[in-house]
Design a protein around this motif. Structure first.
Motif, PDB file in Angstrom:
ATOM      1  N   THR A 179       0.805  -1.222   0.000  1.00 13.40           N
ATOM      2  CA  THR A 179       0.000   0.000   0.000  1.00 13.40           C
ATOM      3  C   THR A 179       0.833   1.264   0.000  1.00 13.40           C
ATOM      4  OG1 THR A 179      -0.117  -0.028   2.419  1.00 13.40           O
ATOM      5  CG2 THR A 179      -1.901  -1.145   1.226  1.00 13.40           C
ATOM      6  N   MET A 184      -0.140   4.101  -2.383  1.00 16.58           N
ATOM      7  CA  MET A 184      -1.578   4.308  -2.498  1.00 16.58           C
ATOM      8  C   MET A 184      -2.042   5.454  -1.598  1.00 16.58           C
ATOM      9  SD  MET A 184      -2.841   0.334  -2.463  1.00 16.58           S
ATOM     10  CE  MET A 184      -4.496   0.681  -3.071  1.00 16.58           C
ATOM     11  N   TYR A 186      -5.760   3.567  -5.627  1.00 18.47           N
ATOM     12  CA  TYR A 186      -4.666   3.814  -6.562  1.00 18.47           C
ATOM     13  C   TYR A 186      -4.872   5.135  -7.295  1.00 18.47           C
ATOM     14  CZ  TYR A 186      -3.653  -1.212  -6.216  1.00 18.47           C
ATOM     15  OH  TYR A 186      -3.341  -2.472  -5.769  1.00 18.47           O
TER      16      TYR A 186
END
Length: 125
Positions: free
Chosen positions: A28, A31, A98
């Protein structure tokens, strides 16, 4: 694949504090990570967002009271909530998304790809 698991919800009196945590499993780091909340009968709303450069954005209703931050060593996303109000009562969700986002997109639930199961926060007056 990313999995998100929230913890830290509970019941507190107005003026109190809580800290929510979201453990993330999977990649992550690049992100957008966010906290959303949803009260009964209301739409899910963005509360606080943080990106990979640690820039942050907050809903006007929580500015100055909530702080979003990451603990990269523990791979967790946190939300420190102070001066809680009864109107903060809701189910709180951790989310990851994203791509580059405009200011409006940051606060849209449709822009996030992964969600946790939610943790309940109840603030009594």
């Amino acid at each position: 694949q990313v999995q998100l698991v929230e913890s830290g919800g509970g019941s507190v009196q107005a003026g109190g504090s809580l800290r929510l945590s979201c453990a993330s499993f999977g990649y992550t780091y690049n992100m957008y990570m966010a906290w959303f909340r949803q009260a009964p009968g209301k739409e899910r709303e963005g509360v606080a967002i943080i990106d990979s450069d640690v820039s942050t954005w907050y809903a006007d209703s929580v500015k100055g009271r909530f702080t979003i931050y990451k603990d990269n060593a523990k791979n967790t996303l946190n939300l420190q909530m102070n001066s809680l109000k009864p109107e903060d009562t809701a189910m709180y969700y951790c989310a990851a998304g994203y791509g580059r986002k405009s200011y409006v997109q940051l606060f849209s639930a449709f822009e996030y790809n992964y969600w946790g199961q939610g943790t309940q926060v109840t603030v009594s007056s």
